[in-house]
Write an enzyme that holds these catalytic residues in place. Structure first.
Site, mmCIF file in Angstrom:
data_model
loop_
_atom_site.group_PDB
_atom_site.id
_atom_site.type_symbol
_atom_site.label_atom_id
_atom_site.label_comp_id
_atom_site.label_asym_id
_atom_site.label_seq_id
_atom_site.Cartn_x
_atom_site.Cartn_y
_atom_site.Cartn_z
ATOM 1 N N TYR A 128 0.716 -0.978 0.099
ATOM 2 C CA TYR A 128 -0.046 -0.605 0.071
ATOM 3 C C TYR A 128 0.679 1.468 0.092
ATOM 4 C CZ TYR A 128 -4.328 3.017 1.724
ATOM 5 O OH TYR A 128 -5.102 3.474 1.998
ATOM 6 N N HIS A 133 -2.181 8.102 -3.353
ATOM 7 C CA HIS A 133 -3.323 6.518 -3.001
ATOM 8 C C HIS A 133 -4.043 6.259 -1.746
ATOM 9 C CE1 HIS A 133 -5.506 3.476 -3.541
ATOM 10 N NE2 HIS A 133 -5.230 2.401 -2.619
ATOM 11 N N GLU A 199 -7.538 -2.140 -10.105
ATOM 12 C CA GLU A 199 -5.922 -0.877 -9.192
ATOM 13 C C GLU A 199 -5.148 -1.274 -9.920
ATOM 14 O OE1 GLU A 199 -5.854 -2.552 -4.555
ATOM 15 O OE2 GLU A 199 -7.668 -1.494 -4.206
ATOM 16 N N GLU A 201 -1.576 -1.313 -10.602
ATOM 17 C CA GLU A 201 -0.454 -1.575 -9.567
ATOM 18 C C GLU A 201 0.976 -2.612 -10.623
ATOM 19 O OE1 GLU A 201 -1.378 -3.592 -6.126
ATOM 20 O OE2 GLU A 201 -3.464 -3.110 -5.897
ATOM 21 N N ASP A 233 -5.380 -5.413 -9.734
ATOM 22 C CA ASP A 233 -5.912 -6.010 -8.283
ATOM 23 C C ASP A 233 -7.504 -5.592 -8.244
ATOM 24 O OD1 ASP A 233 -5.942 -7.728 -6.079
ATOM 25 O OD2 ASP A 233 -5.424 -5.489 -4.714
ATOM 26 N N GLN A 240 -15.470 -4.836 0.140
ATOM 27 C CA GLN A 240 -14.276 -4.475 1.033
ATOM 28 C C GLN A 240 -15.268 -3.436 2.338
ATOM 29 O OE1 GLN A 240 -12.082 -2.052 -1.301
ATOM 30 N NE2 GLN A 240 -10.135 -1.937 0.487
ATOM 31 N N TYR A 244 -13.745 -5.193 6.204
ATOM 32 C CA TYR A 244 -12.347 -5.152 6.026
ATOM 33 C C TYR A 244 -11.646 -4.241 7.193
ATOM 34 C CZ TYR A 244 -11.959 -0.046 6.742
ATOM 35 O OH TYR A 244 -11.855 1.600 7.333
ATOM 36 N N LYS A 253 -11.687 -9.050 -2.560
ATOM 37 C CA LYS A 253 -9.881 -8.589 -2.785
ATOM 38 C C LYS A 253 -9.289 -9.914 -4.012
ATOM 39 C CE LYS A 253 -8.217 -4.069 -2.485
ATOM 40 N NZ LYS A 253 -7.731 -3.562 -2.739
ATOM 41 N N SER A 257 -6.827 -11.178 -10.201
ATOM 42 C CA SER A 257 -5.254 -9.843 -9.821
ATOM 43 C C SER A 257 -5.345 -10.089 -11.361
ATOM 44 C CB SER A 257 -4.378 -9.841 -8.478
ATOM 45 O OG SER A 257 -5.166 -9.829 -8.079
HETATM 46 MN MN MN Z 1 -4.181 -3.922 -4.299
#
Ligand code: MN
Length: 415
Positions: A128, A133, A199, A201, A233, A240, A244, A253, A257
């Site tokens: 993260y 972000h 996401e 990444e 992702d 979420q 979470y 998640k 991916s």
């Molecule tokens: Mn992620």
């Protein structure tokens, strides 16, 4: 350096790149390969015809449906193989250039083969590590005054994801279902996610293991990192938000991916090294590092509606990462956690400071309050069924472009 295989100026794969992946044809089993321009190079065939005899290694590593055994040879060997491949395809080398029979056995048009998931991923971790972000998400979900939690500037926050659902480019995904707690409701509901997101990444792949009880220092980290891929992702924001707390992401998640088909080596990316953002407060000694450990890699995301015109919705850059890969790996192993060849460690969503540089729809549409206009007149707050999300990335310097190819994933309706 120039190849006798023609390479267009906007290709991700000049002879300077030599990434590694896996392909199959209608008649051939999966094989380890590289690519120059539009030509996939079957490395098992290249070795079988004697072109790699000058390097001492087990040629069977190329007869595989993943590149793990190849990566496990170690950098002294894989770097020698990469240099040998560059020599074979250099325009000044006429041996294979003048042998059309061998070329027919070794080279394939990329349009005529299927590129497969290149890695057998053992364990997967997601960090993260983009400050912009983390600030955006902290601002939206908690408190703009205290957007970063107290630990964020002291350690690269991460969580353990799930390796089983990491898939290659071109494999479609189903919209996930799950529990959600709609705003104002007093009990949760079950159904298809309404807030499906990508996401943007990148991920790095471990090519050298460390034993349990030992740590990898920031200084030796690059020896353990084989290369990188673009990593999408997929995230279900409504699932979420409800699930979470307190242990972090789970079913929001782990349903999918997606990664790009070619693993680009750290060596190929070395010309794109840049300084990291200044880290203040000063980090603990085990997270200190020397030299440039960040990379200038341009990233973009397109949404392609079914039967519609595509739109580029995000243009970011890996250089915005606050925590670099060497720090992430040093942190991950500082407690003695053992890494295995094929483990994948993703960056976390990579957002830049400008609003067009945000790496998720959550941020781009600011939680759905700023819909994105599509060329066909429709709007997107999140990702619709039938949409294909395409991510690309490349570094460019002194006329040389080193890229990853696209990771493209279509979203199918919930089952
Ligand atoms: Mn992620």
């Amino acid at each position: 350096m120039k190849s006798w295989i023609s390479v267009s100026s906007d290709s991700d794969f000049p002879i300077q790149n030599i990434p590694f992946g896996v392909f199959q044809t209608a008649t051939n089993e999966p094989k380890v390969a590289t690519i120059i321009g539009e030509k996939v190079i079957d490395l098992s065939a290249l070795a079988a015809h004697g072109y790699l005899d000058a390097v001492d290694f087990d040629k069977n590593v190329f007869n595989s449906c993943h590149i793990n055994d190849y990566m496990a040879l170690g950098k002294p060997v894989t770097n020698a193989i990469r240099a040998a491949i560059q020599s074979i395809f250099n325009i000044e080398n006429t041996t294979l250039q003048n042998n059309e029979t061998h070329q027919a056995a070794i080279l394939h048009d990329v349009s005529k083969v299927e590129l497969l998931m290149p890695i057998k991923v053992g364990d997967y971790t997601d960090f993260y590590s983009s400050r912009d972000h983390a600030i955006n998400v902290g601002t939206m979900f908690r408190d703009p005054e205290n957007a970063l939690l107290p630990n964020w500037l002291h350690l690269p926050v991460g969580y353990h994801g799930r390796a089983s659902s990491i898939i290659g480019s071109g494999t479609p995904i189903r919209r996930p279902k799950g529990q959600q707690m709609p705003a104002g409701a007093d009990k949760p509901v079950f159904g298809a996610s309404k807030l499906l997101d990508f996401e943007l990444e990148m991920a790095f792949v471990i090519g050298k293991s460390n034993e349990m009880g030992t740590s990898v220092s920031t200084k030796s980290a690059e020896d353990h990192i084989f290369g990188m891929v673009i990593f999408n992702d997929w995230s279900a924001r409504d699932i979420q938000k409800w699930e979470y707390i307190p242990l972090g992401p789970f079913l929001a998640k782990n349903f999918a991916s997606s990664i790009s088909p070619w693993v680009v080596t750290l060596e190929a990316l070395s010309d794109f090294k840049v300084e990291s953002p200044v880290q203040e407060p000063k980090v603990l000694p085990y997270l200190e590092f020397e030299g440039n450990k960040n990379y200038d890699i341009r990233l973009e995301v397109d949404i392609v509606p079914e039967n519609g015109q595509s739109k580029t919705v995000s243009q970011s850059n890996y250089k915005y990462m606050y925590w670099n890969m060497c720090q992430q790996l040093a942190h991950h192993t500082i407690n003695g956690c053992n890494m295995n060849v094929g483990d994948m460690l993703a960056s976390g969503t990579i957002s830049g400071p400008e609003s067009h540089e945000y790496g998720s729809m959550l941020e781009l549409s600011w939680r759905g309050t700023k819909p994105i206009a599509m060329p066909d007149g429709s709007e997107r707050k999140f990702i619709n069924d039938g949409d294909t999300v395409v991510m690309r990335g490349f570094g460019q310097k002194d006329g040389v472009r080193i890229g990853f190819g696209a990771v493209s994933t279509k979203v199918l309706p919930a089952s």
